[in-house]
Design a protein around this motif. Structure first.
Motif, PDB file in Angstrom:
ATOM      1  N   LYS A   1      49.041  37.286  34.898  1.00 17.40           N
ATOM      2  CA  LYS A   1      50.395  36.840  34.517  1.00 17.40           C
ATOM      3  C   LYS A   1      50.880  37.588  33.292  1.00 17.40           C
ATOM      4  CE  LYS A   1      50.174  32.169  36.480  1.00 17.40           C
ATOM      5  NZ  LYS A   1      50.196  30.714  36.187  1.00 17.40           N
TER       6      LYS A   1
ATOM      7  N   PHE B   1      51.821  41.095  34.399  1.00 17.02           N
ATOM      8  CA  PHE B   1      53.094  41.123  35.137  1.00 17.02           C
ATOM      9  C   PHE B   1      54.273  41.054  34.173  1.00 17.02           C
ATOM     10  CE2 PHE B   1      56.625  39.200  37.382  1.00 17.02           C
ATOM     11  CZ  PHE B   1      56.638  39.914  38.580  1.00 17.02           C
ATOM     12  N   THR B   2      54.138  40.227  33.138  1.00 19.31           N
ATOM     13  CA  THR B   2      55.221  40.122  32.146  1.00 19.31           C
ATOM     14  C   THR B   2      55.439  41.453  31.447  1.00 19.31           C
ATOM     15  OG1 THR B   2      54.663  37.795  31.803  1.00 19.31           O
ATOM     16  CG2 THR B   2      56.027  38.842  30.126  1.00 19.31           C
TER      17      THR B   2
ATOM     18  N   ASP C   1      57.185  43.937  33.924  1.00 25.06           N
ATOM     19  CA  ASP C   1      58.586  43.609  34.200  1.00 25.06           C
ATOM     20  C   ASP C   1      59.433  43.959  32.986  1.00 25.06           C
ATOM     21  OD1 ASP C   1      60.875  42.661  35.352  1.00 25.06           O
ATOM     22  OD2 ASP C   1      60.423  40.545  34.978  1.00 25.06           O
TER      23      ASP C   1
ATOM     24  N   ASN D   1      62.002  39.492  36.829  1.00 24.77           N
ATOM     25  CA  ASN D   1      60.935  38.738  37.490  1.00 24.77           C
ATOM     26  C   ASN D   1      60.500  39.390  38.802  1.00 24.77           C
ATOM     27  OD1 ASN D   1      60.836  36.739  35.477  1.00 24.77           O
ATOM     28  ND2 ASN D   1      62.499  35.592  36.461  1.00 24.77           N
TER      29      ASN D   1
ATOM     30  N   ASP E   1      56.972  39.792  43.359  1.00 21.20           N
ATOM     31  CA  ASP E   1      57.203  38.816  42.299  1.00 21.20           C
ATOM     32  C   ASP E   1      55.862  38.396  41.700  1.00 21.20           C
ATOM     33  OD1 ASP E   1      56.059  37.259  44.222  1.00 21.20           O
ATOM     34  OD2 ASP E   1      57.884  36.137  44.720  1.00 21.20           O
ATOM     35  N   LEU E   2      55.939  37.435  40.783  1.00 21.75           N
ATOM     36  CA  LEU E   2      54.728  37.017  40.067  1.00 21.75           C
ATOM     37  C   LEU E   2      53.694  36.428  41.015  1.00 21.75           C
ATOM     38  CD1 LEU E   2      53.165  36.465  37.450  1.00 21.75           C
ATOM     39  CD2 LEU E   2      54.440  34.313  37.228  1.00 21.75           C
ATOM     40  N   GLU E   3      54.119  35.574  41.942  1.00 29.39           N
ATOM     41  CA  GLU E   3      53.181  34.930  42.857  1.00 29.39           C
ATOM     42  C   GLU E   3      52.502  35.953  43.763  1.00 29.39           C
ATOM     43  OE1 GLU E   3      53.126  31.347  46.215  1.00 29.39           O
ATOM     44  OE2 GLU E   3      54.959  31.848  45.121  1.00 29.39           O
TER      45      GLU E   3
END
Length: 384
Positions: free
Chosen positions: A274, A277-278, A281, A286, A332-334
């Protein structure tokens, strides 16, 4: 925990005050604790039933709790009886030492709740698992202590007997050692065994045992050196290795510890993914494109993290296509977290079985399609 802490405070205050100078609220608090623990036992009996309570997976803890509560109830009854009659006070005081010691065992109930902390649970489980090895180690050490204890006691006794006979002229004289150290460390077999135990457990320096033996005979001196070498360099080292091996095996065999460790590892990986990913991005949408993933992998931070999860980062485009489940061109994040967690580590049996099942379905579909095409071709030939 409150019961354990206040019990220690009460005992500590009792060392500097008279029996009647201890605050009465300790007794009230103890009575309330006993009532709470009794209610807990009754609720367990109602919820589990007598059979599950005494024969279930937690039967030993339940029996332990039951015995402790019965001892606490006995103590409370004795206190009430002592207050009711003066004659009963002496009986209460005599039995107080044993009852208070048993009541202190209530503190061990805290160990039950340490199983929810993986590190402490692992330590306790390892200690408990070595109890069998500890018992046989004690048997082995007792045999060693007894064998050498008999030898050293016999040597010292014969030397002292000879000294006594020479001093008194009585051949039936009881041996008496003029050497104070010999009388202290080797008076009889049991005391000699205790001295030998202290010699290997830092209870006493074995040099202190060597001095009286050196004055007796060189044979006793050589036997003491041989005893120290055998016990310290052979017996204790082997026992330590067995203890460590048993503790490691038992910790690995504990399924709950393995589950907790695996869950902690997965949670740490999810948190790291996580955070990555932040950082990828950059535009705050997102969503991450293949260019953003490629740019992030050019930095050592993300690439090293994925490599530590055994995820190859050499083919960025293939990695992106595998993670992008909906084939939208963005992840996306998921999708990023789930995709990386599925790719984490070597191929598992379920992955191989899934690929085999998908290949089987594909082969069946191709076979059906081939048969359909052949059927259509035959129909066309018949028409032409």
């Amino acid at each position: 925990m409150i019961n354990l802490i206040l019990l220690g405070v009460e005992v500590d205050m009792g060392t500097t005050r008279g029996q009647h100078d201890i605050p009465k609220w300790f007794n009230i608090f103890n009575f309330v604790i006993v009532c709470i623990f009794t209610l807990e036992i009754l609720l367990k009996l109602v919820a589990l039933g007598l059979r599950e309570f005494l024969c279930g997976p937690d039967r030993w803890w339940n029996v332990f709790d039951l015995l402790i509560i019965l001892a606490s109830l006995t103590e409370s009854a004795l206190e009430l009886w002592a207050r009711a009659s003066l004659a009963a006070q002496m009986v209460h005081i005599r039995s107080l030492r044993f009852i208070r010691v048993v009541r202190a065992l209530r503190g061990f109930r805290v160990i039950r709740f340490l199983r929810y902390v993986s590190a402490l649970r692992g330590l306790i489980f390892s200690i408990v698992s070595t109890m069998g090895s500890l018992m046989w180690t004690m048997v082995l050490l007792v045999l060693v202590f007894y064998s050498f204890g008999v030898i050293f006691t016999q040597i010292i006794s014969d030397h002292c007997r000879l000294e006594t006979i020479q001093a008194t002229g009585d051949e039936n004289a009881v041996p008496y050692c003029s050497d104070a150290d010999a009388r202290r460390y080797f008076p009889h077999v049991a005391e000699t065994m205790l001295s030998l135990l202290m010699a290997i457990s830092a209870g006493v320096s074995w040099q202190e045992l060597m001095d009286p033996l050196r004055r007796v005979s060189n044979l006793a001196l050589i036997l003491m050196v041989f005893y120290i070498v055998i016990t310290i360099f052979a017996v204790l080292n082997v026992v330590t290795g067995v203890f460590c091996h048993t503790a490691i095996e038992s910790a690995q065999a504990d399924k709950e510890i393995a589950v907790m460790v695996q869950m902690e590892k997965e949670a740490a990986h999810v948190r790291g993914l996580k955070l990555m990913f932040t950082e990828m991005d950059s535009d705050g949408s997102n969503m991450v494109s293949v260019d953003e993933l490629k740019a992030a992998l050019n930095t050592m931070k993300l690439a090293s993290f994925l490599e530590s999860m055994e995820i190859s980062t050499k083919d960025v485009w293939t990695l992106f296509r595998i993670i992008d489940n909906d084939q939208s061109g963005l992840i996306d994040l998921e999708e990023f977290v789930q995709g990386c967690m599925q790719l984490h580590g070597p191929a598992k049996s379920i992955h191989i079985a899934k690929m085999s099942h998908e290949n089987k379905i594909t082969r069946q579909a191709i076979k059906k399609l081939t048969l359909k095409i052949e059927e259509i071709n035959e129909q066309l030939r018949a028409v032409l």
